[in-house]
Structures are given as C-alpha cells and as structure tokens.
Design an enzyme around this catalytic site. Structure first.
Site, PDB file in Angstrom:
ATOM      1  N   ILE A  76     -10.809  28.787  13.340  1.00  0.00           N
ATOM      2  CA  ILE A  76      -9.594  29.184  14.061  1.00  0.00           C
ATOM      3  C   ILE A  76      -9.853  30.554  14.700  1.00  0.00           C
ATOM      4  CG2 ILE A  76      -8.034  27.864  12.571  1.00  0.00           C
ATOM      5  CD1 ILE A  76      -7.320  30.615  11.217  1.00  0.00           C
TER       6      ILE A  76
ATOM      7  N   ALA B 243     -42.088  24.134  29.913  1.00  0.00           N
ATOM      8  CA  ALA B 243     -42.157  24.040  31.379  1.00  0.00           C
ATOM      9  C   ALA B 243     -41.067  23.119  31.913  1.00  0.00           C
ATOM     10  CB  ALA B 243     -43.533  23.528  31.797  1.00  0.00           C
TER      11      ALA B 243
ATOM     12  N   ASP C 249     -27.315  33.115  15.644  1.00  0.00           N
ATOM     13  CA  ASP C 249     -26.962  31.698  15.797  1.00  0.00           C
ATOM     14  C   ASP C 249     -26.128  31.279  14.589  1.00  0.00           C
ATOM     15  OD1 ASP C 249     -26.793  29.025  16.294  1.00  0.00           O
ATOM     16  OD2 ASP C 249     -28.947  28.656  16.384  1.00  0.00           O
TER      17      ASP C 249
ATOM     18  N   LYS D 201     -23.275  29.575  15.026  1.00  0.00           N
ATOM     19  CA  LYS D 201     -22.492  28.395  15.452  1.00  0.00           C
ATOM     20  C   LYS D 201     -21.059  28.484  14.932  1.00  0.00           C
ATOM     21  CE  LYS D 201     -26.386  25.417  16.352  1.00  0.00           C
ATOM     22  NZ  LYS D 201     -27.497  26.130  15.679  1.00  0.00           N
TER      23      LYS D 201
ATOM     24  N   GLY E 291     -38.968  27.956  17.675  1.00  0.00           N
ATOM     25  CA  GLY E 291     -39.012  28.406  16.293  1.00  0.00           C
ATOM     26  C   GLY E 291     -40.316  28.056  15.621  1.00  0.00           C
ATOM     27  N   ARG E 292     -40.351  26.876  14.969  1.00  0.00           N
ATOM     28  CA  ARG E 292     -41.518  26.487  14.165  1.00  0.00           C
ATOM     29  C   ARG E 292     -42.828  26.548  14.927  1.00  0.00           C
ATOM     30  NH1 ARG E 292     -38.655  21.090  12.265  1.00  0.00           N
ATOM     31  NH2 ARG E 292     -37.533  21.587  14.203  1.00  0.00           N
TER      32      ARG E 292
HETATM   33  O1  3DU Z   1     -37.066  23.370  16.291  1.00  0.00           O
HETATM   34  P1  3DU Z   1     -37.470  24.822  16.207  1.00  0.00           P
HETATM   35  O2  3DU Z   1     -38.161  25.179  14.937  1.00  0.00           O
HETATM   36  O3  3DU Z   1     -38.201  25.267  17.443  1.00  0.00           O
HETATM   37  O4  3DU Z   1     -36.115  25.701  16.146  1.00  0.00           O
HETATM   38  C1  3DU Z   1     -35.059  25.549  17.031  1.00  0.00           C
HETATM   39  C2  3DU Z   1     -33.985  26.541  16.692  1.00  0.00           C
HETATM   40  O5  3DU Z   1     -32.877  26.380  17.566  1.00  0.00           O
HETATM   41  C3  3DU Z   1     -33.417  26.422  15.295  1.00  0.00           C
HETATM   42  O6  3DU Z   1     -33.020  27.724  14.889  1.00  0.00           O
HETATM   43  C4  3DU Z   1     -32.209  25.551  15.467  1.00  0.00           C
HETATM   44  O7  3DU Z   1     -31.243  25.783  14.472  1.00  0.00           O
HETATM   45  C5  3DU Z   1     -31.708  26.000  16.824  1.00  0.00           C
HETATM   46  N1  3DU Z   1     -30.954  25.035  17.594  1.00  0.00           N
HETATM   47  C6  3DU Z   1     -31.476  23.829  17.913  1.00  0.00           C
HETATM   48  O8  3DU Z   1     -32.600  23.517  17.538  1.00  0.00           O
HETATM   49  C7  3DU Z   1     -30.726  22.945  18.703  1.00  0.00           C
HETATM   50  C8  3DU Z   1     -29.511  23.282  19.158  1.00  0.00           C
HETATM   51  O9  3DU Z   1     -28.860  22.462  19.925  1.00  0.00           O
HETATM   52  C9  3DU Z   1     -29.008  24.520  18.834  1.00  0.00           C
HETATM   53  C10 3DU Z   1     -29.759  25.377  18.056  1.00  0.00           C
END
Ligand code: 3DU
Length: 219
Positions: free
Chosen positions: A69, A182, A63, A65, A195-196
């Site tokens: 260019i 879900a 990821d 992102k 993630g978390r």
């Molecule tokens: O909120 P969480 O800890 O479950 O992590 C979500 C992950 O997905 C984190 O790596 C974040 O950078 C990524 N992410 C988003 O949360 C939202 C997006 O639109 C794109 C990526």
C-alpha cells in the site's frame, strides 16, 4: 547522491550473500559497470549497511520489488534511499497510487524509481505478460525514471520501448537466463543487468569487460 552513470550500459546484479565477497566483486568490476543492483539476497545476508559500502564504489540500485500500500511503500523507499540507494525497483501491479507514492518519495531524495513490467523468467508469461504493456504505460503516467524489461524476450523489450518513449529501460536476463546483451541493447534497452554470468565467473572483472565490449559493438 550519485546518479546511475551512462558509460558502459552494464549493471551488475550482485546477488552474493556476504559482505566481503560483495565488496571484492564490486571493486573488481567497478570500472566496467554503471551501477550495481543489489536485492534481498545481499541485504538479508549482510544488512542494510551494505548499500552505503557499495555506494562508495558505484551507484546502487535496490531491487526490493516494492509492492505494498502507498504508506508502506513510502516507508520502504525512504529507508532505502536514506541507506544510500540511488534507485529503487518497484512493482506496478499494485496500481497508480502505490507507484506514485514511490515516485514522490524518490523525488525527496533525488532518487530514481524503476517499475517492473514483464519479468524475464518463464513464469512471467502467466500473469505478468498479459499486463506488461499496461504496466509500462503506468510507469510513464506516474513519471517513473524507467522500467525493467526482459532481455530473454527482446521482442517484448521492443514493444515496451515503443510505449515508454524516452524512459530508461534496464534489462535483466542476460547470460545465466539465456538472454544476449547485444540483442537487448539493439532493441532498445538502455542497460543490461548481469548477475551470475559475472559474479560466478572466475574473474568477474574480465567477464564484465567482455560484456561491455559486446555492448560497444552495437553502438
Ligand atoms: O540471472 P542473473 O544471475 O543474471 O540475475 C538477474 C538479476 O536480475 C537477479 O538479481 C534477478 O533477481 C533480477 N531480475 C530478473 O532476473 C528478472 C526480472 O524481471 C527482474 C529482476
């Protein structure tokens, strides 16, 4: 190269910053996830070599992102695929030349590109939401593998699904950001990203299994 699996529909977002923790959690959750998404937090903390180490456990989505260019995008994507990633996440607001270059580069490695549409955090409504559906169309036009769409706004996942047809939707925002696995799957996400909710829990394996069971009930 390993492709992203299609078994549990769960992707772990592994935003820890040291290698040992990353490997430990990857092993604990491997049987419950179809891929592990890593990004700047882990790569900046542990180095690019962490991609290959995790790839031995599960397919890796990088990821990064990517948003530059076309030539710079090509260099970033090729380094990432060479390091062992199965997929790279890129931004779409840079335009079709940049996104197409990422897709072309991915093809050389048999890899996948996912294009960000609307992000899951509140601030995404400011600039991303007004353009998200066009970004979804761009992903289709550029022949990306799929898009990233927000589990925090299932109604938007649904709208994005209508535009992207059979492209793959991966959907972050489940758990810590308030979205439900879900709900996201029911409106058309192919995978949820967590993630978390997993890596901060006492037992990441058990937490991942719980989410997988929740997804199974929607099938
Ligand atoms: O909120 P969480 O800890 O479950 O992590 C979500 C992950 O997905 C984190 O790596 C974040 O950078 C990524 N992410 C988003 O949360 C939202 C997006 O639109 C794109 C990526």
């Amino acid at each position: 190269m390993k492709s992203i699996r299609r078994n549990t529909q769960l992707i772990l977002a592994l935003d820890v910053t040291d290698s040992n923790t990353a490997i430990k959690i990857s092993k604990e959750t491997a049987q419950y996830v179809d891929a592990i998404k890593i990004g700047y937090p882990l790569v900046l903390g542990a180095g690019l070599g962490i991609i290959n180490k995790i790839y031995e456990i599960a397919p890796v989505i990088a990821d990064f992102k990517v948003a530059d260019i076309p030539n710079t995008d090509r260099l970033i994507c090729s380094q990432t695929f060479e390091a062992g990633a199965s997929a790279v996440i890129v931004h779409g607001f840079t335009g079709r030349d940049s996104v197409s270059e990422c897709v072309r580069t991915a093809k050389d490695f048999n890899g996948d590109i996912f294009v960000v549409t609307e992000m899951s955090h509140p601030g995404a409504v400011e600039f991303m939401q007004p353009n998200a559906l066009e970004l979804a169309s761009l992903a289709v036009e550029c022949k990306a593998t799929g898009v990233v769409a927000p589990a925090t706004r299932p109604e938007r996942v649904k709208q994005i699904r209508d535009i992207v047809g059979d492209l793959t939707i991966i959907s972050p925002g489940v758990g810590a950001q308030g979205g439900s696995a879900a709900d996201a799957i029911k409106v058309g996400a192919d995978y949820v990203i967590v993630g978390r909710g997993i890596y901060n829990s006492k037992n990441p394996g058990i937490e991942a299994e719980k989410i997988v069971k929740e997804i199974e009930k929607c099938r």
